[in-house]
Every structure is written in C-alpha cells, then in structure tokens.
Enzyme design. Structure first.
Site, PDB file in Angstrom:
ATOM      1  N   LYS A 153      18.553  37.184  34.615  1.00 30.71           N
ATOM      2  CA  LYS A 153      18.317  37.372  36.042  1.00 30.71           C
ATOM      3  C   LYS A 153      16.957  37.994  36.333  1.00 30.71           C
ATOM      4  CE  LYS A 153      23.227  37.820  37.283  1.00 30.71           C
ATOM      5  NZ  LYS A 153      23.859  37.802  35.941  1.00 30.71           N
TER       6      LYS A 153
ATOM      7  N   HIS B  13      25.297  40.713  32.205  1.00 29.82           N
ATOM      8  CA  HIS B  13      25.318  40.388  33.632  1.00 29.82           C
ATOM      9  C   HIS B  13      24.020  40.894  34.258  1.00 29.82           C
ATOM     10  CE1 HIS B  13      27.079  39.163  37.359  1.00 29.82           C
ATOM     11  NE2 HIS B  13      27.120  40.388  37.854  1.00 29.82           N
TER      12      HIS B  13
ATOM     13  N   GLU C  61      27.464  48.598  32.962  1.00 23.74           N
ATOM     14  CA  GLU C  61      27.527  47.597  31.881  1.00 23.74           C
ATOM     15  C   GLU C  61      27.013  48.192  30.572  1.00 23.74           C
ATOM     16  OE1 GLU C  61      25.527  43.880  32.645  1.00 23.74           O
ATOM     17  OE2 GLU C  61      26.565  42.881  30.982  1.00 23.74           O
TER      18      GLU C  61
ATOM     19  N   HIS D  87      19.520  36.165  40.737  1.00 28.07           N
ATOM     20  CA  HIS D  87      20.969  36.131  40.542  1.00 28.07           C
ATOM     21  C   HIS D  87      21.531  34.871  41.215  1.00 28.07           C
ATOM     22  CE1 HIS D  87      25.039  37.082  40.106  1.00 28.07           C
ATOM     23  NE2 HIS D  87      25.045  38.359  40.460  1.00 28.07           N
TER      24      HIS D  87
ATOM     25  N   CYS E 262      30.452  36.328  41.582  1.00 28.35           N
ATOM     26  CA  CYS E 262      29.421  36.125  40.570  1.00 28.35           C
ATOM     27  C   CYS E 262      29.994  35.837  39.184  1.00 28.35           C
ATOM     28  CB  CYS E 262      28.493  37.331  40.536  1.00 28.35           C
ATOM     29  SG  CYS E 262      27.804  37.682  42.167  1.00 28.35           S
TER      30      CYS E 262
ATOM     31  N   PHE F 279      31.893  40.558  42.751  1.00 25.12           N
ATOM     32  CA  PHE F 279      32.499  41.305  43.843  1.00 25.12           C
ATOM     33  C   PHE F 279      34.002  41.020  43.863  1.00 25.12           C
ATOM     34  CE2 PHE F 279      28.735  41.793  47.090  1.00 25.12           C
ATOM     35  CZ  PHE F 279      28.074  42.572  46.167  1.00 25.12           C
TER      36      PHE F 279
END
Length: 416
Positions: free
Chosen positions: A337, A305, A316, A342, A165, A401
């Site tokens: 998002k 994010h 975050e 996403h 991502c 990831f």
C-alpha cells in the site's frame, strides 16, 4: 482425509503502478509510487486531494464498447484482470470443463461511480424517469463475477464476497475451500474497486481515515513510519486462477505457488478500530499457519495489511510479535500500500499476487516512504529498497472495517 492441493496458475492485475502483472511487479520492485493528485473530479473542497487512480486503462481492450458502457469502472477492472489471468493460465474450453470452473470476485463497495452519476441525474431532473435501466446491474457488488462467468461460460460456483478491506482475501479463502471440497477444479477469484469518487473520498475524510499530506502526495502512504497520518485511497483489481493440483498438472499448466492455508476471524470490538494488540489478527495468522500444517518458524515473509494508519500498523506489528515471538525479528514484513494506496476490497487479491511473485522470484518489494522509525513498530519492514530474499512460505494479511480478519498462506511449489 487429505485435502486436495491447490495451486496458483494465472494472475491478472490493474493498478495505479501497472496495467499488467509484469508492469505492476517491475514497478513494485523499483519502488514506484502510484499516488498523485486526483484528476477525476475537483477536490478543492476536500480535506484530501490525492489518491492512487488508474490511468491509461482502456476497458475496450477487453470488452466491446456497448458492453463497457453498461458496466461500472470496478467491473471493468475485474473483467480486464480476469481476462489477463485466464490467458496467463492458458485456460481454454478444451482443457477445462466450464461446469467445473467457478468465479468469486468481491468488491468492498461496488459501483460507486454509477451510484453518484445516477443520483445526480435524479436530483437534476427531479424525476425517476432519468434513472438508467442498467443502474442496478451496474451498481451491485456481485456483478463482476456474473460478467466474468457470462463472458467465459464458467458455470461453477459464482458469487461475490463483501467484507470491507478483507473482501478479496475472503474471496480467495472461499475459493480454496470450494476447490478442497471438490466443488470445482478451477476458481477465478479476487477483487476490484473504484471508490475514488466524491462520495468515497468525502466519506473516508469524514471518518478521519485518510492522510491529508496534500503538499506531498507521493510520500503520504508511509506504513509503519512514525509520521504516518492515515491511508491513501487506491483503485484497481486483481484476479488469480486457483486450480486443483492434479487438474493443473494434467493440462501442463505453469505453477506459480501453492495456496496452503487461511485463517478467518472477527475482532468483535469496534466498527473501524482494530482490537487492542491485534487480538483478532493474532488468531487469523495462527489459524492460517495451523491450517497449512506449518510452524511459525516456517514463515519468513509477511505481506502486511500495512495501511499507514496509526491504529492498524501498531496493532498489526504487535500481533505479529505475539504470533511469532523471537522469530518475529527474523521476518521480512512489507506493505504494498505504500505504492498502490489502499485498494479496499481489491487489496487482498492484489497483495496476494505480490506475495506469490515474491515467493516465485526470490525478490521482495520494499515498503517505501519509511524514514522515521516508530518505537511501537519495530520489525524489519524492508524499507525503501527491494531485496533478494528466498522465502519458502509467506502470509498475506487483510483486515477490514467491521473487525474482519483474513490471513492467507502461500508456499513455493515443491512438486506433486
């Protein structure tokens, strides 16, 4: 040695909330949600039945029919977004040397639809003779950059990035480095993804990463809200034209914003979970601020994010408070998002476009579906309604990831 300055001169986007940058931006400000029940395939056996698909998109507006049939959907989105960005920038063979124009377009996964369809043909026929000769060129993640290069005669640096991502944020960071080094004058860069497929949805379900709010898809993506239960998959692509400042000025290009720094780090912690306290994110944001020659108090806006997963949003938020201290309470922090879902490998680029639009318009899009505050997420997330807010410098965060962290820093363009 002074770094060459780099500016944004063109943008293109294909998303569930808009098939052009202007449509995407108008809907982002209006808080329009692109999430709905999935139409592309039967989801009755899946734990999650919804996503942010791209509809009413016609690849043949950008590619002839025969060529389009030999591309995966993720390449369609990349080529379309690149075409719009190049046109927006006013790039032509007369005002830009193709040997000095590069292309870096990433994809987190590549041609998932192509893989699914070709695997099914193979299993049904029980023969490799059914496999298309275009299977591999349609599947591989780097092919979008190749197509954009071929279609436009761009012969500068050309490749793809893949970091889950954070993929397209890495593409932008690499492009900035190449421009600062003088390896190119212009970079066409970003990312695209089309992973809402049976295997994509099933895989993320198996990983327990997705929301299962099947009774209310449009409220399922709710970053930083206490009742968040996972992310929502989205498809689409975003491309930016990055250009060395002198080159842009000489050809009279319009300038949206300046790209002034980035930070890239790894968590070295876990394959899917972020490091406790967002330790890797702390370092990526600090690196970006230092790279730009700024101080934390110079930043007033963060495109987070913000995935709507319990781990990401908590960590975050903690990372932002670690980096900014008391100044964190003054920051506007939002998550695109909540509206687009996403976009995986495309998320960093599309969110960079939103960040540039926020700086250039003085308007900040909301984080929608924010109804119940989480005590562990206690920043100003611009809940539910867009605001007027003049920011001089803004961060855009992307985490993937594998523990990949990328923070990009943009500023308003203040003149040569």
């Amino acid at each position: 040695m002074n770094k060459r300055r780099v500016v944004v001169t063109g943008m293109g986007a294909v998303t569930s909330i808009g098939l052009t940058v202007q449509e995407f931006w108008n809907n982002a400000l209006a808080g329009v949600c692109g999430v709905d029940y999935i139409k592309a395939f039967d989801t009755s056996e899946f734990k999650t039945t919804f996503g942010a698909e791209v509809w009413n998109f016609d690849a043949q507006n950008y590619i002839d029919r025969k060529a389009a049939q030999r591309m995966d959907k993720f390449t369609h989105y990349a080529v379309a977004a690149a075409s719009m960005a190049i046109q927006d920038a006013g790039l032509t063979p007369e005002n830009a040397d193709g040997n000095r124009v590069g292309v870096i377009i990433g994809s987190g996964i590549g041609g998932m639809w192509t893989n699914w369809e070709q695997q099914n043909l193979f299993f049904e026929a029980k023969s490799p003779r059914r496999i298309s000769p275009f299977f591999v060129p349609m599947l591989i993640s780097d092919i979008a950059a190749g197509h954009v290069s071929i279609m436009n005669g761009f012969k500068g640096p050309n490749y793809a990035t893949t970091s889950a991502c954070a993929t397209s944020a890495h593409a932008l960071a690499d492009s900035l480095m190449l421009l600062q080094r003088g390896d190119a004058d212009v970079m066409i860069t970003g990312g695209s993804e089309s992973a809402i497929t049976p295997m994509g949805l099933g895989g993320f379900n198996a990983a327990r990463a997705l929301s299962t709010r099947n009774d209310s898809p449009k409220t399922a993506s709710r970053p930083f809200d206490l009742e968040r239960d996972g992310f929502v998959m989205g498809d689409g692509g975003g491309i930016l034209v990055l250009e060395e400042l002198g080159h842009a000025l000489r050809r009279g290009a319009k300038i949206y914003a300046e790209f002034v720094g980035f930070g890239l780090t790894a968590d070295a912690h876990h394959i899917t979970e972020p490091a406790p306290g967002g330790e890797g994110a702390v370092r990526s944001m600090k690196q970006a601020i230092a790279d730009a020659g700024l101080q934390p108090q110079d930043i007033t806006l963060i495109s987070a994010h913000g995935t709507s997963t319990p781990y990401n949003d908590r960590n975050e938020s903690a990372a932002i408070k670690t980096v900014f201290g008391e100044h964190a309470a003054k920051l506007k922090v939002n998550s695109l998002k909540s509206m687009t879902g996403h976009l995986l490998g495309a998320a960093g680029a599309v969110e960079a476009i939103a960040t540039v639009m926020m700086l250039s318009t003085g308007k900040v899009h909301p984080t929608i579906n924010y109804t119940t505050p989480d005590p562990e997420c206690d920043l100003d997330y611009v809940p539910n309604t867009a605001i007027d807010f003049e920011a001089d410098a803004a961060l855009s965060n992307s985490f993937g990831f594998g523990g990949h962290n990328a923070s990009l820093l943009f500023r308003k363009y203040s003149g040569a």
